[in-house]
Scaffold this motif. Structure first.
Motif, PDB file in Angstrom:
ATOM      1  N   HIS A   1      -3.472  -0.298   6.483  1.00 24.27           N
ATOM      2  CA  HIS A   1      -4.045  -1.635   6.366  1.00 24.27           C
ATOM      3  C   HIS A   1      -4.010  -2.029   4.897  1.00 24.27           C
ATOM      4  O   HIS A   1      -4.533  -1.311   4.044  1.00 24.27           O
ATOM      5  N   TYR A   2      -3.351  -3.166   4.610  1.00 23.15           N
ATOM      6  CA  TYR A   2      -3.293  -3.708   3.247  1.00 23.15           C
ATOM      7  C   TYR A   2      -4.460  -4.654   3.020  1.00 23.15           C
ATOM      8  O   TYR A   2      -4.763  -5.490   3.887  1.00 23.15           O
TER       9      TYR A   2
ATOM     10  N   LEU B   1      -6.926   5.850   0.071  1.00 24.09           N
ATOM     11  CA  LEU B   1      -6.566   4.587  -0.557  1.00 24.09           C
ATOM     12  C   LEU B   1      -5.376   4.820  -1.476  1.00 24.09           C
ATOM     13  O   LEU B   1      -5.377   5.778  -2.258  1.00 24.09           O
ATOM     14  N   ARG B   2      -4.381   3.955  -1.378  1.00 22.89           N
ATOM     15  CA  ARG B   2      -3.207   4.042  -2.252  1.00 22.89           C
ATOM     16  C   ARG B   2      -3.100   2.772  -3.089  1.00 22.89           C
ATOM     17  O   ARG B   2      -3.465   1.700  -2.639  1.00 22.89           O
ATOM     18  N   PHE B   3      -2.567   2.920  -4.280  1.00 21.12           N
ATOM     19  CA  PHE B   3      -2.325   1.805  -5.196  1.00 21.12           C
ATOM     20  C   PHE B   3      -3.593   0.991  -5.454  1.00 21.12           C
ATOM     21  O   PHE B   3      -3.562  -0.242  -5.531  1.00 21.12           O
ATOM     22  N   GLU B   4      -4.716   1.704  -5.603  1.00 25.80           N
ATOM     23  CA  GLU B   4      -6.009   1.056  -5.815  1.00 25.80           C
ATOM     24  C   GLU B   4      -5.960   0.110  -7.012  1.00 25.80           C
ATOM     25  O   GLU B   4      -5.407   0.424  -8.061  1.00 25.80           O
TER      26      GLU B   4
ATOM     27  N   VAL C   1      -2.127  -5.298  -6.182  1.00 26.52           N
ATOM     28  CA  VAL C   1      -1.911  -6.180  -5.037  1.00 26.52           C
ATOM     29  C   VAL C   1      -1.420  -5.371  -3.826  1.00 26.52           C
ATOM     30  O   VAL C   1      -1.603  -5.788  -2.682  1.00 26.52           O
ATOM     31  N   GLU C   2      -0.833  -4.214  -4.052  1.00 30.37           N
ATOM     32  CA  GLU C   2      -0.326  -3.368  -2.965  1.00 30.37           C
ATOM     33  C   GLU C   2      -1.362  -2.387  -2.427  1.00 30.37           C
ATOM     34  O   GLU C   2      -1.029  -1.509  -1.624  1.00 30.37           O
ATOM     35  N   GLU C   3      -2.617  -2.527  -2.821  1.00 33.28           N
ATOM     36  CA  GLU C   3      -3.661  -1.608  -2.373  1.00 33.28           C
ATOM     37  C   GLU C   3      -3.722  -1.566  -0.849  1.00 33.28           C
ATOM     38  O   GLU C   3      -3.752  -2.601  -0.177  1.00 33.28           O
ATOM     39  N   HIS C   4      -3.709  -0.353  -0.322  1.00 34.90           N
ATOM     40  CA  HIS C   4      -3.835  -0.192   1.125  1.00 34.90           C
ATOM     41  C   HIS C   4      -4.429   1.167   1.465  1.00 34.90           C
ATOM     42  O   HIS C   4      -4.398   2.095   0.669  1.00 34.90           O
ATOM     43  N   THR C   5      -5.005   1.224   2.660  1.00 33.90           N
ATOM     44  CA  THR C   5      -5.536   2.466   3.191  1.00 33.90           C
ATOM     45  C   THR C   5      -4.527   3.004   4.182  1.00 33.90           C
ATOM     46  O   THR C   5      -3.937   2.237   4.957  1.00 33.90           O
ATOM     47  N   THR C   6      -4.315   4.311   4.155  1.00 32.19           N
ATOM     48  CA  THR C   6      -3.312   4.924   5.030  1.00 32.19           C
ATOM     49  C   THR C   6      -3.870   6.190   5.670  1.00 32.19           C
ATOM     50  O   THR C   6      -4.706   6.875   5.081  1.00 32.19           O
TER      51      THR C   6
END
Length: 133
Positions: A125-126, A99-102, A105-110
């Motif tokens: 996936h955002y 998970l990035r930017f938890e 609003v930009e939280e996404h899994t990469t």
């Protein structure tokens, strides 16, 4: 303007076309549309990736930046299906799903995969689909 009938096109190097075909088709499920002596054309999740034979491509330690490519899934289920496929087929992972930017609003899994030529593929996936672009 691009429509659903259009396809994005990307050409990348491949040290060995048989290895590339195995990775993209057999492991990721991206059908080979055409094959020639010097390249294969793939249906890469609805877009076109062409692996050009480049046996002289140096073996280096790949880095995510400045160059990688991939798919940003609109639906979380599609991302999760890819994760299951990667696990079942034991696809080479460069960077495990995270998970990035938890909490933003930009939280996404990469997830980042590594093909046989050390090209890096990022799948995302955002949480908020408006952040896809």
């Amino acid at each position: 303007m691009r429509t659903g009938r259009d396809a994005f096109h990307l050409a990348i190097p491949a040290r060995d076309l048989d290895e590339a075909a195995h990775f993209y088709w057999r492991q990721l499920g991206c059908p080979v549309a055409r094959r020639y002596e010097d390249r294969i054309t793939l249906d890469f999740f609805g877009d076109q990736v062409v692996c050009h034979l480049a046996p002289e491509t140096p073996v280096t330690e790949p880095r995510l930046y400045p160059r990688h490519f991939g798919i940003t899934f609109r639906e979380r289920a599609d991302f999760d299906n890819l994760l299951r496929l990667v696990e079942i087929r034991k696809v080479p992972v460069f960077q495990a799903a995270r998970l990035r930017f938890e909490g933003t609003v930009e939280e996404h899994t990469t997830l980042v995969l590594r093909d046989p030529t050390d090209n890096l593929l990022e799948f995302k996936h955002y949480r908020d689909p408006r952040m896809m672009y």
